[in-house]
Design a protein around this motif. Structure first.
Motif, PDB file in Angstrom:
ATOM      1  N   PHE A  88      23.118  -2.723 -19.505  1.00 45.14           N
ATOM      2  CA  PHE A  88      22.047  -2.387 -18.565  1.00 45.14           C
ATOM      3  C   PHE A  88      20.743  -3.063 -18.962  1.00 45.14           C
ATOM      4  O   PHE A  88      20.030  -3.608 -18.101  1.00 45.14           O
ATOM      5  CB  PHE A  88      21.832  -0.877 -18.465  1.00 45.14           C
ATOM      6  N   LEU A  89      20.407  -3.051 -20.237  1.00 42.55           N
ATOM      7  CA  LEU A  89      19.164  -3.696 -20.665  1.00 42.55           C
ATOM      8  C   LEU A  89      19.162  -5.176 -20.282  1.00 42.55           C
ATOM      9  O   LEU A  89      18.171  -5.694 -19.764  1.00 42.55           O
ATOM     10  CB  LEU A  89      18.978  -3.549 -22.175  1.00 42.55           C
ATOM     11  N   LYS A  90      20.278  -5.831 -20.500  1.00 39.93           N
ATOM     12  CA  LYS A  90      20.362  -7.252 -20.160  1.00 39.93           C
ATOM     13  C   LYS A  90      20.251  -7.479 -18.656  1.00 39.93           C
ATOM     14  O   LYS A  90      19.693  -8.488 -18.212  1.00 39.93           O
ATOM     15  CB  LYS A  90      21.664  -7.838 -20.695  1.00 39.93           C
ATOM     16  N   SER A  91      20.778  -6.549 -17.872  1.00 41.36           N
ATOM     17  CA  SER A  91      20.697  -6.701 -16.406  1.00 41.36           C
ATOM     18  C   SER A  91      19.256  -6.658 -15.914  1.00 41.36           C
ATOM     19  O   SER A  91      18.957  -7.134 -14.821  1.00 41.36           O
ATOM     20  CB  SER A  91      21.519  -5.608 -15.718  1.00 41.36           C
ATOM     21  N   GLU A  92      18.355  -6.090 -16.743  1.00 34.30           N
ATOM     22  CA  GLU A  92      16.931  -6.018 -16.393  1.00 34.30           C
ATOM     23  C   GLU A  92      16.107  -7.066 -17.130  1.00 34.30           C
ATOM     24  O   GLU A  92      14.892  -6.927 -17.274  1.00 34.30           O
ATOM     25  CB  GLU A  92      16.403  -4.613 -16.706  1.00 34.30           C
ATOM     26  N   ASN A  93      16.778  -8.130 -17.606  1.00 31.27           N
ATOM     27  CA  ASN A  93      16.096  -9.230 -18.290  1.00 31.27           C
ATOM     28  C   ASN A  93      15.352  -8.751 -19.527  1.00 31.27           C
ATOM     29  O   ASN A  93      14.237  -9.184 -19.826  1.00 31.27           O
ATOM     30  CB  ASN A  93      15.134  -9.964 -17.344  1.00 31.27           C
ATOM     31  N   CYS A  94      15.971  -7.823 -20.237  1.00 30.34           N
ATOM     32  CA  CYS A  94      15.405  -7.273 -21.458  1.00 30.34           C
ATOM     33  C   CYS A  94      16.388  -7.533 -22.600  1.00 30.34           C
ATOM     34  O   CYS A  94      17.596  -7.318 -22.441  1.00 30.34           O
ATOM     35  CB  CYS A  94      15.170  -5.773 -21.295  1.00 30.34           C
ATOM     36  N   VAL A  95      15.888  -7.998 -23.729  1.00 25.82           N
ATOM     37  CA  VAL A  95      16.736  -8.252 -24.886  1.00 25.82           C
ATOM     38  C   VAL A  95      17.066  -6.925 -25.567  1.00 25.82           C
ATOM     39  O   VAL A  95      16.185  -6.084 -25.776  1.00 25.82           O
ATOM     40  CB  VAL A  95      16.052  -9.214 -25.873  1.00 25.82           C
ATOM     41  N   ALA A  96      18.330  -6.760 -25.919  1.00 29.96           N
ATOM     42  CA  ALA A  96      18.784  -5.537 -26.580  1.00 29.96           C
ATOM     43  C   ALA A  96      18.854  -5.759 -28.082  1.00 29.96           C
ATOM     44  O   ALA A  96      19.538  -6.662 -28.562  1.00 29.96           O
ATOM     45  CB  ALA A  96      20.155  -5.121 -26.049  1.00 29.96           C
TER      46      ALA A  96
END
Length: 357
Positions: A88-96
């Motif tokens: 989910f984090l990656k789907s929002e252009n956020c690095v996990a």
């Protein structure tokens, strides 16, 4: 473009801005497993525009948990829940990212809203371990001193934890060597009274951290960065100092660490800490200036202009938000508007995006 919203590249990974969500224990897990709380808590901050989210202190062994309610990564069964969050984090252009941790002598406590006291073994707690058999506070039971075999087991646990984290898609690993937890306990002479190769001199006290760094770095692909969080000072006479942190930073840089996340304190129960807005930024600035290693600033950073100034003045490369992100999950989006920078909003929220006049 505000400095706060310029990209930062660490090795082969580029962050879209300089805002990171600090690891914050939620004390909401059972047997180390994530649940819907963790997904919604972390996911909302990804929607809110952070470049990187670091999952809370995640125990590499069961006895490394601060409380029985901490997240864990000591078994493969933990991985599907972690993967759900990463995706989910990656789907929002956020690095996990994930913070790997071992609490040492500060383990086996109840969660804050349950009182925070030591949990006895008869009630589901466990024997704690530490570099030396001295408790965090005099009213707590003494931890068991780690043997040399135990220490190698700790290194292996961090190595395997790193491997598991990579398998579900985490792209940043942070090692928790701050706040009085196990790796910090080895660093500080206040908690490390060993007389073998892991105690005494500065070189001996940093040995375990360097071994964990080496084990972790060996698992990480060359293009992914490694972060370490330290307490830059114990704020206590005879303890770890800012000068020690500068010295350590230079060594960590040579061992493949890409950024030092600079917090303070936590290794003694009553330290005289001058808490105030941005009170820890000075340490991130000093380490960055004296070693050239990238740093992250944390601690009572609550306003957009304050965060912008830290980056603009070169005091740190990243700002890490904790409590302020609990108050405002959308701080990055609001900060961009306040600083006059246009950033993308989630398509689902686009209709609410403020327009510059």
């Amino acid at each position: 473009m505000a400095y706060l919203f310029t990209p930062l590249t660490l090795r082969g990974l580029t962050l879209k801005n300089r805002i990171v969500i600090s690891p914050m224990c939620q004390y909401s897990a059972a047997d180390g497993f994530t649940n819907d709380w963790h997904l919604v808590h972390l996911g909302s901050r990804a929607v809110g525009g952070a470049a990187l989210i670091l999952l809370e202190a995640t125990a590499v062994v069961p006895e490394g948990r601060i409380t029985p309610d901490d997240l864990g990564i000591w078994k493969d069964e933990h991985l599907p829940g972690l993967r759900r969050i990463v995706d989910f984090l990656k789907s929002e252009n956020c690095v996990a990212g994930i913070q790997l941790a071992h609490a040492g002598r500060k383990a086996s406590h109840s969660s804050p809203w349950k009182g925070g006291a030591v949990v006895p073994e008869s009630e589901g707690g466990w024997q704690t371990v530490a570099p030396s058999p001295s408790p965090f506070s005099p009213d707590e039971p003494a931890p068991r001193e780690l043997t040399l075999t135990d220490i190698q087991g700790v290194v292996e646990a961090f190595r395997v934890g790193t491997r598991r984290a990579l398998s579900v898609g985490f792209e940043v690993i942070e090692l928790h060597a701050a706040h009085g937890y196990l790796l910090h306990q080895f660093l500080s002479p206040l908690s490390n009274q060993r007389t073998d190769e892991y105690g005494g001199s500065f070189e001996n006290r940093i040995r375990l951290l360097l071994e964990v760094v080496a084990a972790t770095r060996a698992e990480l692909p060359d293009h992914l960065p490694l972060l370490v969080r330290i307490s830059a000072t114990d704020w206590t006479e005879g303890g770890w100092t800012a000068a020690d942190s500068v010295r350590l930073a230079a060594i960590l840089q040579d061992h493949g660490v890409d950024l030092l996340d600079c917090s303070t304190g936590g290794n003694v129960p009553r330290a005289d800490i001058p808490v105030g807005p941005g009170y820890q930024v000075q340490f991130a600035e000093q380490i960055k200036r004296e070693t050239g290693l990238a740093t992250g600033a944390v601690g009572m950073i609550t306003e957009a202009r304050q965060a912008e100034d830290i980056i603009a003045r070169g005091q740190a490369d990243l700002v890490l938000l904790a409590r302020e992100s609990l108050r405002d999950a959308y701080f990055p989006l609001h900060a961009a508007h306040e600083l006059g920078t246009d950033v993308e909003w989630p398509e689902q929220y686009e209709r609410a995006k403020p327009r510059r006049r």
